[in-house]
Design a protein around this motif. Structure first.
Motif, PDB file in Angstrom:
ATOM      1  N   GLY A   1       6.294  -4.073   1.394  1.00 21.81           N
ATOM      2  CA  GLY A   1       5.259  -3.140   1.831  1.00 21.81           C
ATOM      3  C   GLY A   1       4.021  -3.303   0.982  1.00 21.81           C
ATOM      4  O   GLY A   1       3.441  -4.388   0.910  1.00 21.81           O
ATOM      5  N   LYS A   2       3.638  -2.242   0.300  1.00 21.28           N
ATOM      6  CA  LYS A   2       2.448  -2.272  -0.536  1.00 21.28           C
ATOM      7  C   LYS A   2       2.738  -2.920  -1.888  1.00 21.28           C
ATOM      8  O   LYS A   2       3.851  -2.878  -2.397  1.00 21.28           O
ATOM      9  CB  LYS A   2       1.912  -0.850  -0.751  1.00 21.28           C
ATOM     10  CG  LYS A   2       1.394  -0.195   0.517  1.00 21.28           C
ATOM     11  CD  LYS A   2       0.819   1.183   0.204  1.00 21.28           C
ATOM     12  CE  LYS A   2       0.261   1.844   1.452  1.00 21.28           C
ATOM     13  NZ  LYS A   2      -0.298   3.189   1.169  1.00 21.28           N
ATOM     14  N   ARG A   3       1.674  -3.474  -2.443  1.00 17.04           N
ATOM     15  CA  ARG A   3       1.763  -4.037  -3.786  1.00 17.04           C
ATOM     16  C   ARG A   3       1.956  -2.907  -4.796  1.00 17.04           C
ATOM     17  O   ARG A   3       1.378  -1.833  -4.664  1.00 17.04           O
ATOM     18  CB  ARG A   3       0.458  -4.785  -4.083  1.00 17.04           C
ATOM     19  CG  ARG A   3       0.313  -5.341  -5.489  1.00 17.04           C
ATOM     20  CD  ARG A   3      -1.082  -5.918  -5.650  1.00 17.04           C
ATOM     21  NE  ARG A   3      -1.293  -6.497  -6.960  1.00 17.04           N
ATOM     22  CZ  ARG A   3      -2.472  -6.937  -7.388  1.00 17.04           C
ATOM     23  NH1 ARG A   3      -3.549  -6.849  -6.591  1.00 17.04           N
ATOM     24  NH2 ARG A   3      -2.604  -7.459  -8.585  1.00 17.04           N
ATOM     25  N   GLU A   4       2.807  -3.142  -5.812  1.00 22.25           N
ATOM     26  CA  GLU A   4       3.070  -2.146  -6.844  1.00 22.25           C
ATOM     27  C   GLU A   4       2.474  -2.600  -8.169  1.00 22.25           C
ATOM     28  O   GLU A   4       2.659  -3.748  -8.597  1.00 22.25           O
ATOM     29  CB  GLU A   4       4.576  -1.926  -7.009  1.00 22.25           C
ATOM     30  CG  GLU A   4       4.908  -0.880  -8.066  1.00 22.25           C
ATOM     31  CD  GLU A   4       6.405  -0.660  -8.249  1.00 22.25           C
ATOM     32  OE1 GLU A   4       6.832  -0.434  -9.399  1.00 22.25           O
ATOM     33  OE2 GLU A   4       7.134  -0.722  -7.240  1.00 22.25           O
TER      34      GLU A   4
ATOM     35  N   THR B   1       8.092  -6.223  -2.411  1.00 25.07           N
ATOM     36  CA  THR B   1       8.385  -4.816  -2.078  1.00 25.07           C
ATOM     37  C   THR B   1       8.657  -4.613  -0.603  1.00 25.07           C
ATOM     38  O   THR B   1       9.265  -3.615  -0.202  1.00 25.07           O
ATOM     39  CB  THR B   1       7.212  -3.912  -2.484  1.00 25.07           C
ATOM     40  OG1 THR B   1       6.073  -4.236  -1.687  1.00 25.07           O
ATOM     41  CG2 THR B   1       6.862  -4.085  -3.953  1.00 25.07           C
TER      42      THR B   1
ATOM     43  N   SER C   1       4.275  -8.061  -6.026  1.00 25.85           N
ATOM     44  CA  SER C   1       3.583  -8.339  -4.775  1.00 25.85           C
ATOM     45  C   SER C   1       4.244  -7.649  -3.589  1.00 25.85           C
ATOM     46  O   SER C   1       5.421  -7.258  -3.634  1.00 25.85           O
ATOM     47  CB  SER C   1       3.550  -9.854  -4.512  1.00 25.85           C
ATOM     48  OG  SER C   1       4.867 -10.325  -4.261  1.00 25.85           O
ATOM     49  N   GLY C   2       3.455  -7.520  -2.520  1.00 28.09           N
ATOM     50  CA  GLY C   2       3.972  -6.920  -1.299  1.00 28.09           C
ATOM     51  C   GLY C   2       5.096  -7.731  -0.689  1.00 28.09           C
ATOM     52  O   GLY C   2       5.942  -7.201   0.035  1.00 28.09           O
TER      53      GLY C   2
END
Length: 417
Positions: free
Chosen positions: A41-44, A39, A35-36
């Motif tokens: 930031g963005k979801r991976e 991270t 999940s963001g």
């Protein structure tokens, strides 16, 4: 797989979820979701072909999160691999990554690498440098630099970065030009040196690679000079054809003021100071953009008095065609290009026996070294007096008396168009 295996948090309490997925073709994959929140930031998301591979990756990422925090997600997989390789190579020379970055930044202080084509464009649009000052390049200089740097960039590779060029690259290319004279090779080296010098000055490269490429030795040869008789014939021909060829002033100032060809091309009749018996070579016309006054001997003033000295360039349009016709009329076949200036230097030194005076008249910034190396002892002792005593030969009517062979001045010889 049991229902619980369809969605698995791994490692436990990590927030990294592995989900089993089935494709239409019946294949099974395992998707990792980070999940963001984790991270920063963005979801991976990433899909693996087996649960074991997915768990290994999830565990690796969790360890990175614990060790580096959210910064672990700022690098892609390729960047992380590149970093590992970099660390190994830096260990070999005892440098840290931070130290390597500092070295790189010192090499590129303006933060920009340029290809050779980009460097050439910037170099040609920038001012020139003369005696440590910025100056506008003269048209002929700029055209020469354009032509020579175009060849250099094409041969070394327009898309290569300037900092990649080594002395061996340029020196090796020069060595391959077997048909070039040493003077031509030195000319291309000079243009390349100026271009890479610009790159060094503006922080695009750490050092100028051309500085380490030696110049080629040039076998010196005596400068071509006119005999006193040839000078007489040239002056007579110029005087008798001045209304058509308009070259008497050019010839007189070349023979008796020692002006360079480029200087004669830039000057007008206004440069002659009749009351002070001299010609002024201003900064616009001089080779090194430094003004100098050249005294005019008595015989030069006598020759100039029969010219049409209205305000206009000393070098007329179509000069090359005109001068070739003049030489033909005077019976001078061989011509290297600098006979007028070379003759002045040799006869002036013989006549005055004053090296400093001759060097100053020539505009030599290196003092008497060039004079002694090239012009001394080229004419028999005493010939200077004959050379500076050549005067217009006026008949009883005051008209010019021809000293040229009969029939020399054919009408076809005088046509310049």
């Amino acid at each position: 797989m049991a229902e619980a295996a369809h969605r698995l948090e791994h490692p436990p309490k990590s927030g990294i979820v592995i989900t089993e997925k089935h494709t239409a073709s019946g294949r099974t994959g395992y998707r990792i979701d980070i999940s963001g929140k984790r991270t920063g930031g963005k979801r991976e998301q990433k899909v693996f072909s087996s649960l074991a591979l997915a768990k290994d990756y999830a565990r690796q990422r969790w360890e990175e999160i614990q060790h580096y925090g959210r910064a672990a997600f700022l690098l892609s997989a390729e960047q992380r691999l590149s970093a590992v390789v970099a660390f190994r190579r830096l260990d070999e020379v005892g440098l840290s990554l931070t130290e390597a970055v500092e070295i790189a930044l010192r090499q590129y202080p303006n933060g920009r690498r340029l290809t050779l084509e980009q460097l050439r464009e910037r170099f040609l649009t920038s001012p020139g440098r003369r005696l440590g000052k910025l100056v506008k390049r003269r048209h002929r200089t700029l055209e020469t630099l354009k032509a020579r740097t175009a060849v250099v960039v094409k041969q070394l590779g327009a898309d290569r970065h300037a900092d990649e060029i080594t002395p061996q690259d340029f020196g090796g290319w020069l060595e391959q030009q077997g048909g070039w004279s040493p003077l031509t090779r030195n000319s291309y080296r000079l243009a390349a040196h100026a271009m890479f010098g610009y790159a060094h000055h503006h922080g695009h490269i750490s050092k100028n690679p051309i500085s380490q490429v030696p110049c080629y030795a040039i076998t010196p040869s005596p400068p071509a000079i006119l005999t006193v008789e040839q000078a007489r014939r040239l002056l007579d021909a110029a005087a008798q054809t001045d209304d058509r060829l308009d070259l008497l002033g050019y010839v007189v100032l070349g023979l008796y003021a020692g002006l360079r060809r480029a200087e004669l091309e830039r000057l007008t009749w206004k440069a002659i100071k009749w009351d002070r018996r001299m010609i002024t070579v201003d900064a616009h016309a001089a080779k090194m953009a430094s003004i100098r006054n050249v005294p005019l001997p008595d015989n030069a003033l006598d020759w100039l008095q029969i010219c049409d000295f209205t305000e206009r360039p000393l070098s007329p349009k179509g000069f090359r065609r005109r001068f070739n016709k003049l030489r033909h009329i005077a019976g001078i076949r061989e011509w290297s290009g600098n006979e007028l200036r070379h003759s002045f230097a040799s006869y002036h030194y013989d006549h005055h026996q004053n090296a400093a005076l001759t060097a100053a008249s020539l505009g030599h910034t290196s003092g008497t070294n060039l004079l002694f190396a090239h012009y001394r002892s080229l004419v028999p002792l005493g010939e200077g007096a004959r050379y500076f005593s050549l005067l217009p030969d006026l008949g009883e009517s005051g008209e010019r008396a021809s000293a040229l062979p009969t029939g020399t001045l054919a009408e076809d010889d005088l046509k310049v168009s």
